[in-house]
Design an enzyme around this catalytic site. Structure first.
Site, PDB file in Angstrom:
ATOM      1  N   CYS A   2      22.346  -2.392 -13.375  1.00 43.36           N
ATOM      2  CA  CYS A   2      21.940  -2.388 -11.967  1.00 43.36           C
ATOM      3  C   CYS A   2      22.397  -3.671 -11.299  1.00 43.36           C
ATOM      4  CB  CYS A   2      20.428  -2.323 -11.858  1.00 43.36           C
ATOM      5  SG  CYS A   2      19.701  -1.028 -12.817  1.00 43.36           S
ATOM      6  N   ARG A  27      29.546  -3.245 -11.675  1.00 42.42           N
ATOM      7  CA  ARG A  27      28.563  -3.341 -12.771  1.00 42.42           C
ATOM      8  C   ARG A  27      28.218  -1.977 -13.342  1.00 42.42           C
ATOM      9  NH1 ARG A  27      25.721  -8.372 -12.269  1.00 42.42           N
ATOM     10  NH2 ARG A  27      23.838  -7.523 -13.175  1.00 42.42           N
ATOM     11  N   TRP A  74      21.701   1.692 -12.487  1.00 41.82           N
ATOM     12  CA  TRP A  74      22.272   2.278 -13.708  1.00 41.82           C
ATOM     13  C   TRP A  74      21.064   2.792 -14.482  1.00 41.82           C
ATOM     14  CZ3 TRP A  74      22.152   1.235 -19.026  1.00 41.82           C
ATOM     15  CH2 TRP A  74      23.189   1.799 -19.787  1.00 41.82           C
ATOM     16  N   ASN A  98      16.356  -5.076 -11.633  1.00 39.98           N
ATOM     17  CA  ASN A  98      17.386  -4.926 -12.662  1.00 39.98           C
ATOM     18  C   ASN A  98      16.738  -5.364 -13.966  1.00 39.98           C
ATOM     19  OD1 ASN A  98      19.638  -4.762 -14.238  1.00 39.98           O
ATOM     20  ND2 ASN A  98      20.538  -6.691 -13.517  1.00 39.98           N
ATOM     21  N   GLY A  99      16.737  -4.462 -14.963  1.00 33.82           N
ATOM     22  CA  GLY A  99      16.116  -4.795 -16.252  1.00 33.82           C
ATOM     23  C   GLY A  99      15.291  -3.611 -16.732  1.00 33.82           C
ATOM     24  N   GLU A 478      39.828  -2.754 -31.231  1.00 31.75           N
ATOM     25  CA  GLU A 478      39.906  -2.958 -29.771  1.00 31.75           C
ATOM     26  C   GLU A 478      40.683  -1.831 -29.110  1.00 31.75           C
ATOM     27  OE1 GLU A 478      38.360  -4.623 -27.739  1.00 31.75           O
ATOM     28  OE2 GLU A 478      39.575  -4.564 -25.926  1.00 31.75           O
ATOM     29  N   LYS A 482      39.108   0.663 -26.288  1.00 32.23           N
ATOM     30  CA  LYS A 482      39.738   0.891 -24.984  1.00 32.23           C
ATOM     31  C   LYS A 482      39.931   2.381 -24.741  1.00 32.23           C
ATOM     32  CE  LYS A 482      39.522  -2.664 -23.112  1.00 32.23           C
ATOM     33  NZ  LYS A 482      38.579  -3.129 -23.998  1.00 32.23           N
ATOM     34  N   GLU A 485      36.459   4.161 -24.181  1.00 35.64           N
ATOM     35  CA  GLU A 485      35.698   3.883 -22.951  1.00 35.64           C
ATOM     36  C   GLU A 485      36.469   4.311 -21.706  1.00 35.64           C
ATOM     37  OE1 GLU A 485      34.748  -0.231 -22.259  1.00 35.64           O
ATOM     38  OE2 GLU A 485      36.570  -0.927 -23.188  1.00 35.64           O
ATOM     39  N   HIS A 501      39.081   6.164 -48.603  1.00 31.65           N
ATOM     40  CA  HIS A 501      37.637   6.179 -48.932  1.00 31.65           C
ATOM     41  C   HIS A 501      36.862   7.093 -47.988  1.00 31.65           C
ATOM     42  CE1 HIS A 501      38.482   2.971 -51.727  1.00 31.65           C
ATOM     43  NE2 HIS A 501      39.178   2.392 -50.770  1.00 31.65           N
ATOM     44  N   LYS A 600      29.779  -3.117 -16.390  1.00 33.83           N
ATOM     45  CA  LYS A 600      30.624  -4.276 -16.680  1.00 33.83           C
ATOM     46  C   LYS A 600      29.834  -5.348 -17.412  1.00 33.83           C
ATOM     47  CE  LYS A 600      34.272  -6.803 -16.669  1.00 33.83           C
ATOM     48  NZ  LYS A 600      35.314  -6.442 -17.653  1.00 33.83           N
TER      49      LYS A 600
HETATM   50  C1  AGP Z   1      34.856  -4.030 -23.072  1.00 42.65           C
HETATM   51  O1  AGP Z   1      35.985  -3.254 -22.677  1.00 42.65           O
HETATM   52  C2  AGP Z   1      33.560  -3.327 -22.791  1.00 42.65           C
HETATM   53  N1  AGP Z   1      33.418  -3.096 -21.405  1.00 42.65           N
HETATM   54  C3  AGP Z   1      32.353  -3.959 -23.430  1.00 42.65           C
HETATM   55  O2  AGP Z   1      32.456  -3.687 -24.806  1.00 42.65           O
HETATM   56  C4  AGP Z   1      32.186  -5.491 -23.264  1.00 42.65           C
HETATM   57  O3  AGP Z   1      33.187  -6.168 -23.980  1.00 42.65           O
HETATM   58  C5  AGP Z   1      30.827  -5.880 -23.848  1.00 42.65           C
HETATM   59  O4  AGP Z   1      29.826  -5.236 -23.091  1.00 42.65           O
HETATM   60  C6  AGP Z   1      30.570  -7.398 -23.838  1.00 42.65           C
HETATM   61  O5  AGP Z   1      30.560  -7.857 -22.513  1.00 42.65           O
HETATM   62  P1  AGP Z   1      30.635  -9.452 -22.280  1.00 42.65           P
HETATM   63  O6  AGP Z   1      31.950  -9.913 -22.810  1.00 42.65           O
HETATM   64  O7  AGP Z   1      30.499  -9.617 -20.788  1.00 42.65           O
HETATM   65  O8  AGP Z   1      29.482 -10.067 -23.031  1.00 42.65           O
END
Ligand code: AGP
Length: 605
Positions: A2, A27, A74, A98-99, A478, A482, A485, A501, A600
């Site tokens: 949020c 966000r 959110w 927010n929280g 990674e 990517k 997500e 395995h 974000k």
């Molecule tokens: C990365 O592509 C993601 N959006 C997510 O995994 C992000 O890296 C993670 O939430 C950590 O965020 P931060 O680096 O702001 O702590």
């Protein structure tokens, strides 16, 4: 997560609230709303969906009022609809939050037992109704203070009051809250980014603090309701980063910016005259560091895992890594000669911030590697190493990942040299190689159309695997993250040696398998893992820096990155994987900058 905004002004605020909510869209959210005080009435407007929908409502039925709060939600408690959207108002107050209020069910039952009616399914509404109850016998600040004592969990709150039409109260526990200052206008916001189009003068509440703002003044109070003074930061002018320019998406812009952002970072840390790394103020004498613990979430965790290989290769320091949400609940053995390093783009990730708090409570030395230097994690660390990547808007992290890797590598080099784990020649040679990185990144980006062809292989795929060994393994993780997500396709990152395995069972005719095989000590072994996949019908997309390796007929696509040295190769191997995920998402018409369900900055655990 949020985002909240509040404005106390000498003029109507709804347009600026909408503009700030648009700044907070990055966000991640699924509903939006605002409330203003007009003729001493709370005028609430909210809807599910995008801020544009809220703007249309306001266009039809304008909200005046010089005091107001706004929110992009959110969903944590209650489905994303207009009823659960914030603000949550009673006849006396309106609240944005927010929280997560962890004891909201218990409080709701107590209030309902008194005959108090709820309208929504949210945890936030209990805050609104508790304050309303307290207002019967208290002034606004005391009402809020008494209410906060009853709450468990995290919050950043913005509150306006029907009968006190010139104030906004803000409060913070666990979720960030900033205050902004301007002429005859003051603000609260989830972060400086929401405020920076209106002011560059910002303060930050710490956990437990409250603030009362009017259009003319701001007062801060500590956990005992004693007035406190707060430092005013002046934000840097990097407005340019907040515009897509000629790019279709922020993510594409941020991928393309990487040669420059990595160069910025290198220039910040490497003295171009003396060719020396100017990191000096380690919080522990380098020779006395006996362990480094690297902690992060998501992409930031993948940069920790990559760095582990560098620390093992270049230093004699023992290295541990952990996912922040795991670290914070482990039975930890702390040691004053351990250096705890927290990696976070936003500097606001709840799990990472909580893990940092545990270290602070155990009096061990902490370092944060962040992109937002005024963030909570940065402000709570003994030592901050910024990555200088500029604002990263795309939810999928790209330039911040390369910035994290660059800073971790630089720190590792400096430590190795100070501890005499490497000699001066090696130190100078590696610095020289590092300076070649921006141009090598640029070369990778030139082969984008090859990636667009590769992306087509994923249109009808039901999933994919990313395989790598050694420092290519975290890059496989990674790359898979990517793709997941951005395109919502299932993707697994795996150590190539692990295929036998179990995961080999997933391989079937036509399944895309991305094999990351630079010319390093693992190359031959990775090739034999690749053969196992080919034998079972897997479709190989091959990423390497090996010029000589002829791509055998079973490889569907190959992508070569430039070679500088094996240590820097993981950074270069990342580029094709970022572009691949971007183009697959385009082909699947996904929302590249704001993927579904994601935020974000994950400021709740
Ligand atoms: C990365 O592509 C993601 N959006 C997510 O995994 C992000 O890296 C993670 O939430 C950590 O965020 P931060 O680096 O702001 O702590």
């Amino acid at each position: 997560m949020c985002g909240i905004i509040g404005i106390a002004s000498n003029k109507p605020v709804s347009v600026n609230i909408i503009n700030s909510l648009k700044k907070l869209e990055y966000r991640g959210y699924d509903s939006a709303g605002l409330a203003t005080l007009t003729d001493n009435n709370i005028n609430e407007k909210k809807c599910s969906g995008r801020v544009e929908e809220l703007e249309k409502i306001l266009f039809k039925t304008p909200s005046n009022g010089n005091i107001g709060i706004g929110h992009v939600r959110w969903a944590t408690h209650g489905v994303p609809n207009s009823l659960n959207a914030h603000p949550h108002s009673s006849d006396q107050v309106s609240v944005v939050h927010n929280g997560i209020i962890e004891n909201s069910d218990e409080i709701k039952k107590e209030l309902e037992a008194k005959g108090i009616k709820f309208k929504s399914q949210t945890d936030t509404e209990v805050v609104t109704l508790l304050i309303t109850e307290e207002l019967k016998n208290n002034k606004p600040l005391d009402s809020v203070f008494k209410t906060l004592k009853k709450l468990k969990g995290s919050f950043a709150l913005g509150i306006i009051f029907k009968n006190f039409a010139n104030i906004i109260i803000g409060a913070r526990r666990g979720s960030p809250l900033a205050v902004g200052y301007a002429k005859e206008e003051n603000y609260i916001g989830s972060d400086s980014y929401a405020l920076k189009s209106m002011t560059n003068k910002i303060s930050y509440l710490d956990d437990g603090e409250l603030c009362i703002l009017t259009k003319d003044e701001v007062n801060f109070y500590d956990t005992k309701l004693k007035k406190v003074n707060k430092k005013i930061f002046t934000l840097s002018e990097d407005e340019a980063s907040t515009d897509k320019g000629e790019y279709k998406h922020f993510m594409l812009k941020e991928i393309v910016e990487q040669p420059d952002t990595v160069k910025n970072c290198i220039d910040e840390y490497i003295d171009s005259i003396k060719k020396n790394i100017n990191i000096l103020n380690f919080p522990i004498e380098p020779q006395n560091i006996n362990k480094i613990v690297l902690i992060g979430c998501g992409t930031a965790y993948n940069s920790c895992l990559t760095a582990k290989y560098w620390f093992e290769e270049l230093t004699s320091i023992d290295v541990e890594i952990d996912i922040a949400s795991e670290f914070r609940y482990r039975k930890l053995k702390f040691n004053s000669n351990n250096l705890y390093i927290f990696v976070s783009q936003s500097g606001e990730t709840a799990d990472t911030a909580a893990a940092l708090d545990i270290c602070k409570k155990n009096n061990v030395k902490t370092c944060s590697i962040v992109n937002v230097i005024e963030s909570t994690i940065a402000r709570n660390s003994d030592w901050v190493l910024p990555i200088y990547a500029g604002i990263e808007i795309g939810v999928a992290s790209t330039k911040a990942f390369l910035g994290q890797l660059t800073v971790l590598y630089i720190m590792c080099l400096k430590l190795a040299f100070l501890r005499k784990d490497i000699n001066e020649d090696t130190y100078i040679k590696n610095i020289r190689n590092l300076k070649k990185l921006p141009d090598a990144i640029k070369k990778c980006l030139k082969s984008e159309n090859n990636i667009q062809l590769m992306a087509k292989e994923f249109i009808s795929a039901k999933g994919s695997m990313f395989l790598g060994r050694g420092s290519s393994y975290p890059i496989a993780l990674e790359g898979a993250l990517k793709l997941k997500e951005l395109s919502y396709l299932h993707a697994e990152g795996y150590p190539a040696g692990e295929m036998k395995h179990g995961p080999l069972a997933l391989i079937e005719e036509g399944l895309p398998v991305i094999v990351i095989a630079p010319k390093d000590k693992y190359f031959e072994k990775t090739i034999s893992n690749m053969q196992e996949v080919i034998a079972r019908g897997g479709k190989i997309l091959f990423i390497t820096d090996n010029k000589k390796e002829s791509l055998n007929e079973n490889i569907r696509f190959g992508f070569r990155v430039p070679h500088i040295d094996n240590l820097l190769t993981p950074i270069l191997l990342t580029l094709p994987l970022q572009m691949l995920a971007y183009h697959v998402a385009l082909l699947k018409n996904c929302d590249v900058d704001k993927p579904r369900n994601l935020a974000k900055s994950v400021t709740v655990e």
